[in-house]
Design a protein around this motif. Structure first.
Motif, PDB file in Angstrom:
ATOM      1  N   LEU A  59       0.773  -1.301  -0.068  1.00  0.00           N
ATOM      2  CA  LEU A  59      -0.226  -0.031   0.020  1.00  0.00           C
ATOM      3  C   LEU A  59       0.787   1.261  -0.114  1.00  0.00           C
ATOM      4  O   LEU A  59       0.666   2.203  -0.788  1.00  0.00           O
ATOM      5  CB  LEU A  59      -0.905  -0.027   1.294  1.00  0.00           C
ATOM      6  CG  LEU A  59      -2.142  -0.938   1.296  1.00  0.00           C
ATOM      7  CD1 LEU A  59      -2.915  -0.695   2.549  1.00  0.00           C
ATOM      8  CD2 LEU A  59      -3.030  -0.365   0.390  1.00  0.00           C
ATOM      9  N   TRP A 176      -9.632   5.753  -7.487  1.00  0.00           N
ATOM     10  CA  TRP A 176     -10.297   5.880  -6.523  1.00  0.00           C
ATOM     11  C   TRP A 176     -11.776   6.431  -6.711  1.00  0.00           C
ATOM     12  O   TRP A 176     -12.750   5.778  -6.150  1.00  0.00           O
ATOM     13  CB  TRP A 176      -9.548   6.699  -5.416  1.00  0.00           C
ATOM     14  CG  TRP A 176     -10.531   7.413  -4.437  1.00  0.00           C
ATOM     15  CD1 TRP A 176     -11.076   6.644  -3.289  1.00  0.00           C
ATOM     16  CD2 TRP A 176     -10.875   8.842  -4.335  1.00  0.00           C
ATOM     17  NE1 TRP A 176     -11.915   7.861  -2.671  1.00  0.00           N
ATOM     18  CE2 TRP A 176     -11.772   8.985  -3.198  1.00  0.00           C
ATOM     19  CE3 TRP A 176     -10.739   9.860  -5.069  1.00  0.00           C
ATOM     20  CZ2 TRP A 176     -12.125  10.181  -3.028  1.00  0.00           C
ATOM     21  CZ3 TRP A 176     -11.031  11.204  -4.911  1.00  0.00           C
ATOM     22  CH2 TRP A 176     -11.996  11.283  -3.676  1.00  0.00           C
ATOM     23  N   SER A 180     -14.449   3.538  -5.751  1.00  0.00           N
ATOM     24  CA  SER A 180     -14.694   3.669  -4.458  1.00  0.00           C
ATOM     25  C   SER A 180     -15.976   4.898  -4.249  1.00  0.00           C
ATOM     26  O   SER A 180     -16.538   4.702  -3.061  1.00  0.00           O
ATOM     27  CB  SER A 180     -13.677   4.076  -3.596  1.00  0.00           C
ATOM     28  OG  SER A 180     -12.683   2.873  -3.651  1.00  0.00           O
ATOM     29  N   ILE A 185     -13.433   7.866   1.264  1.00  0.00           N
ATOM     30  CA  ILE A 185     -12.192   8.330   1.866  1.00  0.00           C
ATOM     31  C   ILE A 185     -12.229   9.686   1.801  1.00  0.00           C
ATOM     32  O   ILE A 185     -12.817  10.460   1.233  1.00  0.00           O
ATOM     33  CB  ILE A 185     -11.135   7.774   0.934  1.00  0.00           C
ATOM     34  CG1 ILE A 185      -9.571   8.152   1.517  1.00  0.00           C
ATOM     35  CG2 ILE A 185     -11.236   8.426  -0.620  1.00  0.00           C
ATOM     36  CD1 ILE A 185      -8.629   7.422   0.622  1.00  0.00           C
ATOM     37  N   SER A 187     -10.521  13.201   1.422  1.00  0.00           N
ATOM     38  CA  SER A 187      -9.692  13.820   0.043  1.00  0.00           C
ATOM     39  C   SER A 187      -8.598  14.818   0.588  1.00  0.00           C
ATOM     40  O   SER A 187      -7.811  15.160  -0.004  1.00  0.00           O
ATOM     41  CB  SER A 187     -10.611  14.432  -0.889  1.00  0.00           C
ATOM     42  OG  SER A 187     -11.282  15.558  -0.340  1.00  0.00           O
ATOM     43  N   TRP A 306      -7.200   0.859   9.620  1.00  0.00           N
ATOM     44  CA  TRP A 306      -7.564   1.430   8.342  1.00  0.00           C
ATOM     45  C   TRP A 306      -6.822   0.682   6.959  1.00  0.00           C
ATOM     46  O   TRP A 306      -7.340   1.144   5.906  1.00  0.00           O
ATOM     47  CB  TRP A 306      -7.131   2.889   8.378  1.00  0.00           C
ATOM     48  CG  TRP A 306      -5.779   3.078   8.716  1.00  0.00           C
ATOM     49  CD1 TRP A 306      -5.058   3.483   9.789  1.00  0.00           C
ATOM     50  CD2 TRP A 306      -4.806   3.215   7.573  1.00  0.00           C
ATOM     51  NE1 TRP A 306      -3.595   3.478   9.500  1.00  0.00           N
ATOM     52  CE2 TRP A 306      -3.534   3.432   7.963  1.00  0.00           C
ATOM     53  CE3 TRP A 306      -4.646   3.036   6.104  1.00  0.00           C
ATOM     54  CZ2 TRP A 306      -2.364   3.696   7.508  1.00  0.00           C
ATOM     55  CZ3 TRP A 306      -3.525   3.304   5.415  1.00  0.00           C
ATOM     56  CH2 TRP A 306      -2.398   3.497   6.031  1.00  0.00           C
ATOM     57  N   GLY A 307      -5.974  -0.126   7.092  1.00  0.00           N
ATOM     58  CA  GLY A 307      -5.212  -0.659   6.002  1.00  0.00           C
ATOM     59  C   GLY A 307      -6.113  -1.448   5.217  1.00  0.00           C
ATOM     60  O   GLY A 307      -6.025  -1.606   3.781  1.00  0.00           O
ATOM     61  N   ASN A 309      -9.332  -0.253   4.370  1.00  0.00           N
ATOM     62  CA  ASN A 309     -10.123   0.619   3.754  1.00  0.00           C
ATOM     63  C   ASN A 309     -10.194   0.544   2.273  1.00  0.00           C
ATOM     64  O   ASN A 309      -9.196   0.670   1.580  1.00  0.00           O
ATOM     65  CB  ASN A 309      -9.822   1.866   4.314  1.00  0.00           C
ATOM     66  CG  ASN A 309     -10.835   3.004   3.753  1.00  0.00           C
ATOM     67  OD1 ASN A 309     -10.691   3.538   2.514  1.00  0.00           O
ATOM     68  ND2 ASN A 309     -11.851   3.413   4.423  1.00  0.00           N
ATOM     69  N   VAL A 312      -8.793   3.526   0.300  1.00  0.00           N
ATOM     70  CA  VAL A 312      -7.221   3.560   0.380  1.00  0.00           C
ATOM     71  C   VAL A 312      -6.642   2.703  -0.531  1.00  0.00           C
ATOM     72  O   VAL A 312      -5.526   2.926  -1.277  1.00  0.00           O
ATOM     73  CB  VAL A 312      -6.706   3.564   1.928  1.00  0.00           C
ATOM     74  CG1 VAL A 312      -5.183   3.231   1.874  1.00  0.00           C
ATOM     75  CG2 VAL A 312      -7.115   4.355   2.832  1.00  0.00           C
ATOM     76  N   LYS A 313      -6.831   1.392  -0.634  1.00  0.00           N
ATOM     77  CA  LYS A 313      -6.653   0.378  -1.690  1.00  0.00           C
ATOM     78  C   LYS A 313      -6.920   0.851  -2.955  1.00  0.00           C
ATOM     79  O   LYS A 313      -5.751   0.765  -3.746  1.00  0.00           O
ATOM     80  CB  LYS A 313      -7.210  -1.004  -1.372  1.00  0.00           C
ATOM     81  CG  LYS A 313      -6.914  -1.467  -0.024  1.00  0.00           C
ATOM     82  CD  LYS A 313      -7.604  -2.963   0.075  1.00  0.00           C
ATOM     83  CE  LYS A 313      -7.292  -3.733   1.489  1.00  0.00           C
ATOM     84  NZ  LYS A 313      -8.170  -4.933   1.338  1.00  0.00           N
ATOM     85  N   PHE A 315      -7.068   4.144  -4.130  1.00  0.00           N
ATOM     86  CA  PHE A 315      -6.215   5.250  -4.650  1.00  0.00           C
ATOM     87  C   PHE A 315      -4.858   4.665  -5.076  1.00  0.00           C
ATOM     88  O   PHE A 315      -4.172   5.028  -5.832  1.00  0.00           O
ATOM     89  CB  PHE A 315      -6.094   5.984  -3.386  1.00  0.00           C
ATOM     90  CG  PHE A 315      -5.146   7.323  -3.569  1.00  0.00           C
ATOM     91  CD1 PHE A 315      -5.784   8.160  -4.406  1.00  0.00           C
ATOM     92  CD2 PHE A 315      -4.290   7.412  -2.684  1.00  0.00           C
ATOM     93  CE1 PHE A 315      -4.818   9.464  -4.659  1.00  0.00           C
ATOM     94  CE2 PHE A 315      -3.112   8.423  -3.204  1.00  0.00           C
ATOM     95  CZ  PHE A 315      -3.717   9.516  -3.951  1.00  0.00           C
ATOM     96  N   VAL A 316      -4.272   3.919  -4.003  1.00  0.00           N
ATOM     97  CA  VAL A 316      -2.873   3.423  -4.103  1.00  0.00           C
ATOM     98  C   VAL A 316      -2.844   2.134  -5.335  1.00  0.00           C
ATOM     99  O   VAL A 316      -1.880   2.292  -6.089  1.00  0.00           O
ATOM    100  CB  VAL A 316      -2.460   2.333  -2.652  1.00  0.00           C
ATOM    101  CG1 VAL A 316      -1.191   1.769  -3.224  1.00  0.00           C
ATOM    102  CG2 VAL A 316      -2.494   3.417  -1.604  1.00  0.00           C
TER     103      VAL A 316
END
Length: 382
Positions: A59, A176, A180, A185, A187, A306-307, A309, A312-313, A315-316
Motif C-alpha cells: 500500500l 479511487w 470507491s 475516503i 480527500s 484502516w489498512g 479501507n 485507500v486500496k 487510490f494506491v
C-alpha cells in the motif's frame, strides 16, 4: 497484542545483515526468503504479522523488500527494531555499490570495463522488461480503466522521456473515484500531498548535496509497485533535468544495482557517488530510504484498523498501475539508447527468453553471462 518474542533483536539484526549480504534475486526472492526463514522455519513471525507486513508494504510507497523487513523489525521491537533492521538490511548492498562506484570512477574509462557493461546493460534492458511484464500482469489484470491508465502513463513517459508525477498522483484519484466514490475516503490527505510537492520543488539552494537530498527524498516517496518504479524517476531527474549523469552512466548505475544483493533502489548510492563522492552516496541513500522507513513505521500502529479501507486500496492501486506504466515507458526510452546494434538487441532478447523459459534462473547468472558475451563481442568487433 503480540506474544513475547522467542528471539533477540541481535538475532534479527544478524539475520537481516546476512540476507542483505547474500540476498540476490530481487524483491520477490527476498520477500519469499523472509517468509520461509522467519515465519515457517524459525517461527519468529506469525503468519498474520507477515501478511500484514506485505499488505502495508504494497500500500505504501517504497521498495517492497526493504519495507517488509522494516515492518518485521517493528513487530516485536517497535521503532528500535525497525531502525536496526532497516540499517542492517541495506548497509551491505550500500557498501558494495559504494566500492563499485569507486572502482567505476577510477577504471571506468578502461576498454575492458566498457566491454563488460556493453553486455550487462543490454541484459539489464531485458531484465527490466521482463520485470515490467510480470508486474503488469499481476497488477493491472483486467478492467478498461486500469489498462487505460497504464497505457496512458507508458505512452507519456516514452514520448516525454520523463516520469509525469502529476499523472501518477492524478491517476490514483481517478481510480479511487470510479472504484470507491468520494464518500469512501477523505480527500484532505490527497490534497495536502498535492500541495506539499510544489513546496519541495520550490526549495532552492546552490548546494549540490542539498539538491541531492531534495531530489532523492521525492524519489523515495514515490516508489510504488516495485523498486523498478524508481528507474524512470531517476532517469528524468539525474539525466534529463539536472544533467548529473550521462545516459551511459545512468545505464551503468542500473546495471550496478542489478549485480549486487539487496533492493534495486540502492542504485541511488551509485548515482550519488558519481555526483558528489562519498557524501553524495550517503545523502542519496539516506534521503531515499527515509521516506520508506517513515511510511512503514508511522502507519504501522494503525494499520490493522484502516489498512483494509477500500478507498485507500483503490487510490494506491491507481498510483501503482500508473507507476508500472511509467516503468514500461522507461524501458522503451532506455532501449532506444542502449540497443543500438544487432548484438545488443540479441543479448536483450536472449535475456527475455531465458527469464521467461526458466522461471527460477537467477538474474545474477544471466548478467554474468552477458558480461562475458559483451567482452567476447568487443574483441570480435574491434
Amino acid at each position: 497484542m503480540n506474544i513475547e518474542p522467542t528471539y533477540s533483536l541481535s538475532d534479527l539484526a544478524r539475520y537481516f545483515l546476512r540476507l542483505g549480504t547474500l540476498g540476490f534475486g530481487g524483491p520477490a526472492a527476498l520477500v519469499s526468503a523472509m517468509y520461509q526463514d522467519l515465519a515457517v522455519e524459525r517461527k519468529w513471525i506469525t503468519e498474520a504479522d507477515y501478511q500484514e507486513g506485505i499488505a502495508l508494504s504494497q500500500l505504501a510507497p517504497g521498495p517492497l523488500a526493504a519495507q517488509l523487513a522494516i515492518y518485521l523489525g517493528y513487530v516485536h521491537y517497535g521503532y528500535l527494531g525497525a531502525t536496526v533492521v532497516g540499517i542492517t538490511f541495506v548497509i551491505p548492498s550500500f557498501l558494495m555499490v559504494l566500492i563499485l562506484g569507486v572502482t567505476y570512477v577510477k577504471f571506468g574509462g578502461l576498454p575492458w570495463i566498457q566491454a563488460l557493461f556493453y553486455g550487462i546493460e543490454a541484459s539489464v534492458i531485458g531484465i527490466i522488461a521482463n520485470g515490467t511484464y510480470k508486474l503488469t500482469l499481476k497488477t493491472v489484470k483486467s478492467g478498461t480503466l486500469g489498462w487505460f491508465l497504464f497505457v496512458t502513463s507508458a505512452a507519456a513517459t516514452a514520448i516525454m522521456e520523463t516520469e509525469v508525477l502529476a499523472l501518477i498522483l492524478g491517476s490514483g484519484g481517478i481510480y479511487w473515484y470510479f472504484k470507491s466514490r468520494p464518500a469512501s475516503i477523505k480527500s484532505g490527505a490527497v490534497r495536502n500531498l498535492a500541495m506539499f510537492l510544489p513546496q519541495i520543488q520550490s526549495i532552492n539552494s546552490d548546494s549540490v548535496l542539498w539538491k541531492i537530498a531534495i531530489f532523492f527524498t521525492k524519489a523515495g516517496a514515490f516508489v510504488f509497485g516495485s523498486g523498478l518504479a524508481i528507474v524512470p524517476f531517476l532517469y528524468a531527474g539525474a539525466v534529463k533535468e539536472n544533467q548529473w549523469l550521462t545516459e551511459q552512466q545512468f545505464l551503468d548505475a542500473v546495471a550496478i544495482a542489478m549485480i549486487t544483493p539487496g533492493p534495486v533502489v540502492i542504485t541511488v548510492a551509485f548515482i550519488g557517488y558519481l555526483v558528489a563522492g562519498f557524501s553524495g552516496a550517503c545523502v542519496a541513500a539516506i534521503s531515499t530510504f527515509l521516506p520508506c522507513y517513515l511510511f512503514t513505521v508511522l502507519p504501522a500502529p494503525y494499520f490493522k484498523r484502516w489498512g483494509k479501507n477500500t478507498g485507500v486500496k483503490d487510490f494506491v492501486q491507481g498510483i501503482t498501475i500508473t507507476a508500472i506504466g511509467a516503468i514500461a515507458g522507461a524501458v522503451i526510452v532506455l532501449a532506444r539508447r542502449q540497443l543500438i546494434d544487432i548484438p545488443s538487441v540479441a543479448i536483450a532478447a536472449l535475456t527475455l527468453f531465458l527469464l521467461h523459459r526458466y522461471k527460477k534462473l537467477s538474474e545474477l547468472y544471466i548478467i554474468a553471462g552477458a558480461a562475458i558475451i559483451g567482452s567476447i563481442l568487443s574483441q570480435v568487433l574491434l
